[in-house]
Design an enzyme around this catalytic site. Structure first.
Site, PDB file in Angstrom:
ATOM      1  N   ASP A   3       0.742  -1.418  -0.061  1.00  0.00           N
ATOM      2  CA  ASP A   3       0.058  -0.128   0.194  1.00  0.00           C
ATOM      3  C   ASP A   3       0.867   1.139  -0.005  1.00  0.00           C
ATOM      4  O   ASP A   3       2.099   1.133   0.374  1.00  0.00           O
ATOM      5  CB  ASP A   3      -1.041  -0.008   1.306  1.00  0.00           C
ATOM      6  CG  ASP A   3      -1.747   1.036   1.305  1.00  0.00           C
ATOM      7  OD1 ASP A   3      -2.443   1.783   0.389  1.00  0.00           O
ATOM      8  OD2 ASP A   3      -2.108   1.619   2.567  1.00  0.00           O
ATOM      9  N   ASP A  27      -0.086   4.895   1.182  1.00  0.00           N
ATOM     10  CA  ASP A  27      -0.331   5.769   2.459  1.00  0.00           C
ATOM     11  C   ASP A  27      -0.176   5.110   3.833  1.00  0.00           C
ATOM     12  O   ASP A  27      -0.984   4.074   3.906  1.00  0.00           O
ATOM     13  CB  ASP A  27      -1.517   6.384   2.524  1.00  0.00           C
ATOM     14  CG  ASP A  27      -1.718   7.152   1.159  1.00  0.00           C
ATOM     15  OD1 ASP A  27      -0.850   7.739   0.517  1.00  0.00           O
ATOM     16  OD2 ASP A  27      -3.148   7.502   0.609  1.00  0.00           O
TER      17      ASP A  27
END
Length: 220
Positions: free
Chosen positions: A36, A38
């Site tokens: 991922d 963030d």
């Protein structure tokens, strides 16, 4: 409640890390590691905290600055993690549901990853299964160039992201390890993916623990 923008790491002057032995112990590794963005690779929400346009924050491009003067960079271990996994022969990918996909890609293009010998102790690279090939001419590389398994960056479910990654790479989902900071994304495990939940961004400790869990599920 939205997360506050984390204090940005500083990537200058760090002592090169030693490559963890787990990457060269001869036991199987995931064929693909997916991240991922963030609060996993970097400590902010790119669609909430970042105001374009972006520019380099320093000549090394280890950080960038947005319109309001806020500085953004990867978590400290990320450059060495990208190098180490890549040198071990693991393909790298991104699965992010950000609502600012273009800005996320722009940041991955703008941020440079230092040469491998700047972030990893050269003596620890001996014995890598992937051959330990160094980056060309020892030059910094755009972060986006490390993600040879592909980038799935758009608002959607992580299930859709992984379906696309599997189709593109031909790698079975059971051969993928996923690092994410949100427990709801464990739904990707319905495909056979192993997800490892990170609490404060990607570190070498998190990577090692994730690989151990992937091996445990594989019966290694």
């Amino acid at each position: 409640m939205p997360k506050k923008l984390s204090k940005q790491p500083t990537l200058t002057g760090n002592t090169p890390a030693s490559l963890p032995p787990i990457l060269k112990d001869g036991l199987p590794l995931p064929r693909a590691v997916v991240f991922d963005l963030d609060y996993t690779l970097w400590p902010f929400w790119v669609d909430t905290h970042v105001y374009p346009p972006l520019r380099a924050a320093n000549p090394e491009r280890s950080a960038c600055v947005d319109k309001v003067g806020e500085t953004f960079a990867f978590y400290d271990d990320v450059p060495s993690v990208l190098h180490g996994l890549s040198l071990a022969g693991v393909k790298l990918g991104v699965a992010s549901r950000t609502h600012a996909p273009d800005l996320g890609r722009e940041m991955l293009k703008l941020l440079l990853v230092p040469p491998v010998t700047s972030v990893l102790d050269e003596s620890s690279l001996e014995g890598l299964a992937g051959g330990g090939k160094k980056d060309k001419a020892g030059k910094p590389r755009k972060a986006i160039e490390f993600f040879d398994a592909g980038l799935e960056i758009y608002p959607s479910s992580k299930i859709r992201h992984f379906e696309a990654l599997g189709k593109r790479t031909g790698i079975p989902h059971s051969e993928m390890l996923f690092f994410d900071d949100e427990s709801r994304n464990r739904d990707t495990e319905s495909l056979g993916v192993t997800m490892w939940l990170v609490r404060d961004g990607v570190t070498w400790n998190e990577v090692v623990d994730g690989i151990k869990e992937w091996r445990r599920r594989k019966g290694v």
